[in-house]
Write a protein that holds these residues in place. Structure first.
Motif, PDB file in Angstrom:
ATOM      1  N   GLY A  58       0.785  -1.223   0.000  1.00 25.55           N
ATOM      2  CA  GLY A  58       0.000   0.000   0.000  1.00 25.55           C
ATOM      3  C   GLY A  58       0.815   1.270   0.000  1.00 25.55           C
ATOM      4  O   GLY A  58       0.256   2.369  -0.067  1.00 25.55           O
ATOM      5  N   SER A  59       2.136   1.154   0.088  1.00 23.93           N
ATOM      6  CA  SER A  59       2.990   2.343   0.121  1.00 23.93           C
ATOM      7  C   SER A  59       3.162   2.954  -1.268  1.00 23.93           C
ATOM      8  O   SER A  59       3.642   4.070  -1.400  1.00 23.93           O
ATOM      9  CB  SER A  59       4.361   1.997   0.710  1.00 23.93           C
ATOM     10  OG  SER A  59       5.022   1.030  -0.096  1.00 23.93           O
ATOM     11  N   GLN A  60       2.791   2.203  -2.286  1.00 31.45           N
ATOM     12  CA  GLN A  60       2.828   2.724  -3.641  1.00 31.45           C
ATOM     13  C   GLN A  60       1.445   2.531  -4.260  1.00 31.45           C
ATOM     14  O   GLN A  60       0.731   1.596  -3.929  1.00 31.45           O
ATOM     15  CB  GLN A  60       3.879   1.997  -4.486  1.00 31.45           C
ATOM     16  CG  GLN A  60       5.295   2.222  -4.017  1.00 31.45           C
ATOM     17  CD  GLN A  60       6.305   1.489  -4.882  1.00 31.45           C
ATOM     18  OE1 GLN A  60       5.949   0.715  -5.764  1.00 31.45           O
ATOM     19  NE2 GLN A  60       7.573   1.741  -4.639  1.00 31.45           N
ATOM     20  N   ALA A  61       1.071   3.409  -5.175  1.00 32.20           N
ATOM     21  CA  ALA A  61      -0.245   3.323  -5.798  1.00 32.20           C
ATOM     22  C   ALA A  61      -0.107   3.485  -7.308  1.00 32.20           C
ATOM     23  O   ALA A  61       0.864   4.056  -7.804  1.00 32.20           O
ATOM     24  CB  ALA A  61      -1.176   4.392  -5.228  1.00 32.20           C
ATOM     25  N   THR A  62      -1.102   2.989  -8.017  1.00 31.73           N
ATOM     26  CA  THR A  62      -1.098   3.064  -9.480  1.00 31.73           C
ATOM     27  C   THR A  62      -1.858   4.283  -9.985  1.00 31.73           C
ATOM     28  O   THR A  62      -2.083   4.399 -11.187  1.00 31.73           O
ATOM     29  CB  THR A  62      -1.733   1.795 -10.079  1.00 31.73           C
ATOM     30  OG1 THR A  62      -3.071   1.650  -9.556  1.00 31.73           O
ATOM     31  CG2 THR A  62      -0.916   0.556  -9.735  1.00 31.73           C
ATOM     32  N   ASP A  63      -2.240   5.198  -9.096  1.00 35.61           N
ATOM     33  CA  ASP A  63      -3.093   6.321  -9.491  1.00 35.61           C
ATOM     34  C   ASP A  63      -2.492   7.131 -10.638  1.00 35.61           C
ATOM     35  O   ASP A  63      -3.193   7.481 -11.599  1.00 35.61           O
ATOM     36  CB  ASP A  63      -3.336   7.248  -8.298  1.00 35.61           C
ATOM     37  CG  ASP A  63      -4.143   6.579  -7.195  1.00 35.61           C
ATOM     38  OD1 ASP A  63      -4.688   5.484  -7.452  1.00 35.61           O
ATOM     39  OD2 ASP A  63      -4.221   7.136  -6.095  1.00 35.61           O
ATOM     40  N   LEU A  64      -1.194   7.436 -10.554  1.00 36.08           N
ATOM     41  CA  LEU A  64      -0.548   8.241 -11.587  1.00 36.08           C
ATOM     42  C   LEU A  64      -0.574   7.509 -12.926  1.00 36.08           C
ATOM     43  O   LEU A  64      -0.892   8.105 -13.969  1.00 36.08           O
ATOM     44  CB  LEU A  64       0.897   8.548 -11.179  1.00 36.08           C
ATOM     45  CG  LEU A  64       1.712   9.398 -12.171  1.00 36.08           C
ATOM     46  CD1 LEU A  64       1.049  10.746 -12.381  1.00 36.08           C
ATOM     47  CD2 LEU A  64       3.139   9.583 -11.655  1.00 36.08           C
ATOM     48  N   GLN A  65      -0.251   6.232 -12.885  1.00 38.22           N
ATOM     49  CA  GLN A  65      -0.271   5.447 -14.117  1.00 38.22           C
ATOM     50  C   GLN A  65      -1.684   5.341 -14.682  1.00 38.22           C
ATOM     51  O   GLN A  65      -1.908   5.482 -15.887  1.00 38.22           O
ATOM     52  CB  GLN A  65       0.290   4.044 -13.862  1.00 38.22           C
ATOM     53  CG  GLN A  65       1.737   4.025 -13.415  1.00 38.22           C
ATOM     54  CD  GLN A  65       2.233   2.627 -13.115  1.00 38.22           C
ATOM     55  OE1 GLN A  65       2.155   1.743 -13.958  1.00 38.22           O
ATOM     56  NE2 GLN A  65       2.743   2.424 -11.897  1.00 38.22           N
TER      57      GLN A  65
END
Length: 208
Positions: A13-20
């Motif tokens: 959960g420390s990284q998200a795909t929102d930007l991609q």
């Protein structure tokens, strides 16, 4: 049809795909045609990517945010895109180092050909280092005998050698002083590193 693939390295959960996701949707990908993984790019088991590749059909285009979201390494990237091309599937990169790649255009195909040439160059360098390493082992009288454990150096040599169709597994094991079982526990038949191999390299990096 446009199909998008996203990946982040951590599943905590420390990284998200929102930007991609935002970039792919803005590029025209239907949100229902987005596939994703939360895994290291070096891992073989990426179910999202597997599902994405199975869903693609001739005439579709696979779009990724950056080049490193798709391939485990340059060689794997080239092989994957070549397989897509053979199926009539296009490939496009939105940003970063590979932003000029769009296999639907002449310039994009030229850029990808450049990457393919780099991958071939990389393979040749690995082969040369492998041959030099095996010759050095022979010069020290390493022609079998009692098997020794796998080391990081042996793993790199095994990885490079197993990626070549002319490699004879029995001879490779004898040169490296390991058993066939040890070899296949660390490396796949096509030269990819298995989880045991990744753990070995991880331990080496921590102690370096």
């Amino acid at each position: 049809m446009l199909v998008g693939y996203m990946r982040v390295s951590k599943a905590d959960g420390s990284q998200a795909t929102d930007l991609q996701r935002d970039a792919l949707v803005e590029a025209g990908v239907d949100p229902e045609q987005l596939y994703e993984d939360q895994a290291s790019g070096k891992r073989d088991d990426r179910p999202g990517l597997d599902a994405c590749l199975r869903a693609l059909r001739a005439g579709d285009t696979l779009i990724v945010w950056k080049l490193d979201r798709l391939g485990r390494n340059l060689t794997h990237l080239v092989e994957t895109v070549n397989k897509l091309n053979a199926r009539g599937v296009g490939f496009k990169v939105l940003t970063g180092q590979g932003a000029s790649i769009d296999t639907a255009t002449a310039n994009g195909r030229l850029m990808f050909a450049f990457f393919a040439a780099l991958a071939e160059f990389e393979r040749e360098l690995i082969v040369e280092r492998t041959q030099a390493g095996l010759a050095s082992a022979r010069a020290r009288g390493r022609h079998g005998g009692r098997p020794f454990k796998m080391t990081a150096a042996k793993l790199r040599l095994a990885q490079a050698a197993m990626g070549k169709p002319e490699t004879k597994v029995a001879e490779l094991c004898a040169e490296l002083g390991i058993t066939r079982q040890t070899l296949y526990r660390h490396v796949t038949p096509d030269g990819q590193i298995r989880p045991d191999g990744e753990r070995l390299l991880s331990r080496r990096n921590k102690t370096a």
